[in-house]
Design a protein around this motif. Structure first.
Motif, PDB file in Angstrom:
ATOM      1  N   LEU A  53       0.822  -1.209   0.000  1.00 46.86           N
ATOM      2  CA  LEU A  53       0.000   0.000   0.000  1.00 46.86           C
ATOM      3  C   LEU A  53       0.854   1.256   0.000  1.00 46.86           C
ATOM      4  O   LEU A  53       0.524   2.237  -0.679  1.00 46.86           O
ATOM      5  CB  LEU A  53      -0.926   0.016   1.218  1.00 46.86           C
ATOM      6  N   ASP A  54       1.951   1.224   0.735  1.00 42.54           N
ATOM      7  CA  ASP A  54       2.855   2.378   0.770  1.00 42.54           C
ATOM      8  C   ASP A  54       3.387   2.676  -0.634  1.00 42.54           C
ATOM      9  O   ASP A  54       3.430   3.831  -1.061  1.00 42.54           O
ATOM     10  CB  ASP A  54       4.009   2.122   1.744  1.00 42.54           C
ATOM     11  N   VAL A  62      -2.977   5.475  -5.193  1.00 45.08           N
ATOM     12  CA  VAL A  62      -3.878   5.219  -4.071  1.00 45.08           C
ATOM     13  C   VAL A  62      -3.662   6.282  -3.004  1.00 45.08           C
ATOM     14  O   VAL A  62      -2.531   6.715  -2.761  1.00 45.08           O
ATOM     15  CB  VAL A  62      -3.615   3.806  -3.477  1.00 45.08           C
ATOM     16  N   ARG A  63      -4.753   6.682  -2.399  1.00 45.45           N
ATOM     17  CA  ARG A  63      -4.689   7.579  -1.236  1.00 45.45           C
ATOM     18  C   ARG A  63      -5.479   6.925  -0.119  1.00 45.45           C
ATOM     19  O   ARG A  63      -6.428   6.176  -0.367  1.00 45.45           O
ATOM     20  CB  ARG A  63      -5.282   8.940  -1.566  1.00 45.45           C
ATOM     21  N   SER A  64      -5.073   7.205   1.098  1.00 45.86           N
ATOM     22  CA  SER A  64      -5.806   6.641   2.227  1.00 45.86           C
ATOM     23  C   SER A  64      -6.128   7.743   3.228  1.00 45.86           C
ATOM     24  O   SER A  64      -5.455   8.763   3.291  1.00 45.86           O
ATOM     25  CB  SER A  64      -5.004   5.520   2.889  1.00 45.86           C
ATOM     26  N   ARG A  65      -7.180   7.479   3.981  1.00 45.43           N
ATOM     27  CA  ARG A  65      -7.564   8.394   5.054  1.00 45.43           C
ATOM     28  C   ARG A  65      -8.032   7.546   6.225  1.00 45.43           C
ATOM     29  O   ARG A  65      -8.495   6.416   6.037  1.00 45.43           O
ATOM     30  CB  ARG A  65      -8.664   9.345   4.585  1.00 45.43           C
ATOM     31  N   VAL A  70     -10.154   2.943  11.391  1.00 47.57           N
ATOM     32  CA  VAL A  70     -10.147   2.266  10.093  1.00 47.57           C
ATOM     33  C   VAL A  70      -9.463   3.158   9.055  1.00 47.57           C
ATOM     34  O   VAL A  70      -9.782   4.333   8.912  1.00 47.57           O
ATOM     35  CB  VAL A  70     -11.593   1.938   9.636  1.00 47.57           C
ATOM     36  N   ARG A  71      -8.532   2.561   8.330  1.00 46.30           N
ATOM     37  CA  ARG A  71      -7.864   3.259   7.235  1.00 46.30           C
ATOM     38  C   ARG A  71      -8.525   2.826   5.925  1.00 46.30           C
ATOM     39  O   ARG A  71      -8.533   1.647   5.584  1.00 46.30           O
ATOM     40  CB  ARG A  71      -6.374   2.886   7.246  1.00 46.30           C
ATOM     41  N   VAL A  72      -9.095   3.794   5.208  1.00 43.08           N
ATOM     42  CA  VAL A  72      -9.815   3.522   3.967  1.00 43.08           C
ATOM     43  C   VAL A  72      -8.982   4.017   2.785  1.00 43.08           C
ATOM     44  O   VAL A  72      -8.466   5.135   2.794  1.00 43.08           O
ATOM     45  CB  VAL A  72     -11.201   4.211   3.971  1.00 43.08           C
ATOM     46  N   CYS A  73      -8.863   3.175   1.780  1.00 47.96           N
ATOM     47  CA  CYS A  73      -8.070   3.508   0.594  1.00 47.96           C
ATOM     48  C   CYS A  73      -8.983   3.810  -0.588  1.00 47.96           C
ATOM     49  O   CYS A  73     -10.043   3.202  -0.735  1.00 47.96           O
ATOM     50  CB  CYS A  73      -7.149   2.344   0.232  1.00 47.96           C
ATOM     51  N   THR A  74      -8.512   4.729  -1.433  1.00 46.88           N
ATOM     52  CA  THR A  74      -9.250   5.155  -2.614  1.00 46.88           C
ATOM     53  C   THR A  74      -8.297   5.177  -3.802  1.00 46.88           C
ATOM     54  O   THR A  74      -7.151   5.606  -3.671  1.00 46.88           O
ATOM     55  CB  THR A  74      -9.819   6.575  -2.402  1.00 46.88           C
ATOM     56  N   LEU A  75      -8.779   4.721  -4.943  1.00 43.35           N
ATOM     57  CA  LEU A  75      -7.993   4.764  -6.175  1.00 43.35           C
ATOM     58  C   LEU A  75      -8.034   6.170  -6.758  1.00 43.35           C
ATOM     59  O   LEU A  75      -9.078   6.815  -6.777  1.00 43.35           O
ATOM     60  CB  LEU A  75      -8.564   3.764  -7.190  1.00 43.35           C
ATOM     61  N   HIS A  76      -6.887   6.631  -7.249  1.00 48.81           N
ATOM     62  CA  HIS A  76      -6.800   7.928  -7.921  1.00 48.81           C
ATOM     63  C   HIS A  76      -6.241   7.688  -9.319  1.00 48.81           C
ATOM     64  O   HIS A  76      -5.045   7.828  -9.563  1.00 48.81           O
ATOM     65  CB  HIS A  76      -5.951   8.905  -7.103  1.00 48.81           C
TER      66      HIS A  76
END
Length: 114
Positions: A53-54, A62-65, A70-76
């Motif tokens: 993920l890093d 990918v970005r995460s918040r 809970v860490r949620v990832c999103t595709l960019h």
């Protein structure tokens, strides 16, 4: 121009070089997901998965918040633009070479027929 995009391009292709990371990208193509869900299908320890993920985050794909614990990832997908530009440049270069080679072959064929 190539020197300007190389670092981003190198990181992007490095991120895409691994099947685990490509699987994560494919999953995120369906929508955001928590890390635990992304890690589930992969037979590896969580710290190892977090390295993947890093790499995806460093590439910009990918970005995460964090949302609570809970860490949620999103595709960019806009991060693919660097690769798109490079591939388009290579395609134009090679199509030009192929067109010149075809023209040369036609010219040689025409001269042989004379």
């Amino acid at each position: 121009m190539a020197n300007r995009i190389t670092p981003g391009l190198d990181t992007l292709f490095q991120a895409l070089a691994d099947p685990t990371r490509r699987a994560v990208i494919a999953r995120l193509g369906r929508g955001p997901a928590p890390v635990k869900e992304l890690a589930g299908p992969h037979d590896m320890a969580l710290p190892s998965f977090l390295k993947h993920l890093d790499m995806l985050e460093r590439s910009g794909l990918v970005r995460s918040r964090k949302s609570g614990r809970v860490r949620v990832c999103t595709l960019h997908p806009e991060a693919f633009a660097v690769a798109d530009a490079w591939i388009a440049q290579q395609k134009q270069l090679w199509e030009g070479r192929i067109d010149r080679m075809a023209a040369l072959a036609e010219d040689l064929e025409r001269k042989e027929m004379e």
